[in-house]
Every structure is written in structure tokens, then in C-alpha cells.
Design a protein around this motif. Structure first.
Motif, mmCIF file in Angstrom:
data_model
loop_
_atom_site.group_PDB
_atom_site.id
_atom_site.type_symbol
_atom_site.label_atom_id
_atom_site.label_comp_id
_atom_site.label_asym_id
_atom_site.label_seq_id
_atom_site.Cartn_x
_atom_site.Cartn_y
_atom_site.Cartn_z
ATOM 1 N N VAL A 84 -12.967 1.131 -0.462
ATOM 2 C CA VAL A 84 -12.056 0.346 0.186
ATOM 3 C C VAL A 84 -12.960 -0.542 0.956
ATOM 4 O O VAL A 84 -13.590 -0.611 1.000
ATOM 5 N N TYR B 53 0.588 -1.070 -0.257
ATOM 6 C CA TYR B 53 0.011 -0.042 -0.308
ATOM 7 C C TYR B 53 1.485 1.500 -0.191
ATOM 8 O O TYR B 53 2.231 1.472 0.888
ATOM 9 N N ARG C 51 -2.958 -0.065 -2.803
ATOM 10 C CA ARG C 51 -4.335 0.876 -2.878
ATOM 11 C C ARG C 51 -3.179 2.276 -2.341
ATOM 12 O O ARG C 51 -1.904 2.045 -2.601
ATOM 13 N N SER D 243 -9.697 7.625 -0.336
ATOM 14 C CA SER D 243 -8.879 6.180 -1.087
ATOM 15 C C SER D 243 -10.195 6.283 -2.167
ATOM 16 O O SER D 243 -11.402 7.160 -2.311
#
Ligand SMILES: [Zn+2]
Length: 231
Positions: free
Chosen positions: A222, A100, A143, A218
Motif C-alpha cells: 500500500v 478499488y 487494488r 492487502s
């Protein structure tokens, strides 16, 4: 280079501590491997020097207990999301292989922060390319979580807030390592910059019903396996 679970990418030394310091400590306490890549040395600033800006992140790195910290050596104040910078950052992602990424939020008054945000987006994609001269094997971080070290007085609309209640004092100690940025030459009348940073962490904690928090956004949804970790 050892592979990382999380990599925080920061335009300047101190942005990682400001935006993600408490979350870094929370992730470390859960056994994750966390690194910080500063894109520039942050100089010149009114009370800093190249030497000071090298030693301040070293002290903060010790306090955060980071597994890795590096500096990509891109130009401060004229940071650009150009092809050369993209290739250098993508090469680092292929070697560090973080699952990430944390990147600065894209809307900001500081052009370096805007460029850094765009650069992370582009380098994430480039890191997975085949048939290139970049070091390491193709890799695509799953992500990007955007953090808020924004020089605009805007109210972020985060996707989630991380509880950093148990880590606020250590986060503040890590930030205080940056004396040239937050203490030297600054007013000592309250609220100081450090008071202000702590108060904002308190505000985000209030939004989720805990002591202190850090907000993240984000762009992609998520997913959760369950609801056990909700606070
Ligand atoms: Zn910055």
C-alpha cells in the motif's frame, strides 16, 4: 450503471456489513461512491427465507447509504470459482468500473468464502481482457483489500486498520437488519452475536488507539502520499 470508487464483493448478504460496514460509512462520508455486490442470496439458512433474505439487505442498504447494490445470483453453499462465475463477475467489474475492490480474506472455514475470494482475484484479472464477449470496456481495479468475515477462530494480521469510531452505531444498525441471521433463534444471554461483533470492532480500534476499527489486508504493498491521515 454509474461508475463506482469502491466495490465490496460479498459471498452472502450480510458479509459486506460485517466486514466493511464501518468503512463503507467512512468512505461515504468522504464523498466516495460505494457499491456492494452480493454473490448469492445466502439461502437456505435456519431462520431465513428467500423473501426475508431479499428485504434484509434492502434495509441495510438504506442505512449504509450505498450508491449501488446488486446480486450476481450465484448458488449459495455451492459457490465455485468456475469460468462461468468468473465471466459474470468480470462483466460486472467492467460495467461498474470500481477503482478499488474489497474481497473476503482467502483463508476461511466456509467454502463459499474461500471460493468468493478466489473468484474476485480471477475476475479482477479477466476484467481487463480485450477481444472477449464480456460487456463493457476492459478495466483493472487498482487494488484488492481483503476483509475479515472469517469462520475460523484465527487472529488476522492486517495491513491496516480503518478508524470507524464515528460510524460504529450505524454499522451495528445495518448488521441488526439481518434479524434472520443474528437475532432470530439466537441466545439473548450476553455476549450476544451483536455484542461479540461490537467487541471485536472495539479490539481493532484499540490496536490503533481509537474507539472502533475494521482490519484489512492487502497482498500488494500500500503506497501513501503522506502521513497526514495516520491515526
Ligand atoms: Zn458469508
Amino acid at each position: 450503471m454509474q461508475e463506482l470508487d469502491y466495490l465490496v464483493i460479498a459471498p452472502h448478504p450480510d458479509d459486506a456489513e460485517l466486514g466493511v460496514g464501518g468503512t463503507i460509512l467512512a468512505l461515504k462520508s468522504q464523498g466516495s461512491r460505494v457499491g456492494v455486490l452480493d454473490l448469492t442470496d445466502g439461502e437456505p439458512t435456519p431462520h431465513g427465507s428467500r423473501e426475508i433474505r431479499r428485504t434484509e439487505p434492502e434495509a441495510a442498504t438504506q442505512i449504509l447509504g450505498l450508491d449501488w447494490r446488486g446480486n450476481l445470483g450465484l448458488p449459495n453453499r455451492s459457490l465455485t470459482a468456475d469460468l462461468e462465475a468468473r465471466e459474470r463477475l468480470a462483466g460486472m467489474l467492467r460495467q461498474l468500473r470500481p477503482r478499488y475492490l474489497f474481497a473476503p480474506y482467502w483463508e476461511d472455514a466456509h467454502p463459499d468464502h474461500v471460493a468468493a475470494s478466489a473468484l474476485v482475484d480471477a475476475a479482477r484479472f479477466w476484467a481487463k481482457l480485450t477481444k472477449t464477449n464480456m460487456p463493457g470496456a476492459p478495466h483493472y481495479p487498482e487494488r484488492i483489500f481483503y476483509y475479515f468475515t472469517v469462520h475460523l477462530r484465527i487472529h488476522p494480521r492486517p495491513s491496516f486498520v480503518i478508524d470507524i469510531t464515528g460510524h460504529i452505531e450505524t454499522k451495528m444498525r445495518a448488521i441488526a437488519c439481518y434479524r434472520s441471521q443474528f437475532i432470530e433463534g439466537r441466545s439473548t444471554a450476553p455476549p450476544t452475536i451483536l455484542d461479540d461483533l461490537r467487541d471485536r470492532a472495539r479490539y481493532w480500534g484499540w490496536t490503533i488507539g481509537v474507539g472502533f476499527g475494521e482490519p484489512f489486508l492487502s497482498r500488494e504493498e500500500v503506497g501513501l502520499r503522506g502521513l497526514r491521515d495516520l491515526v
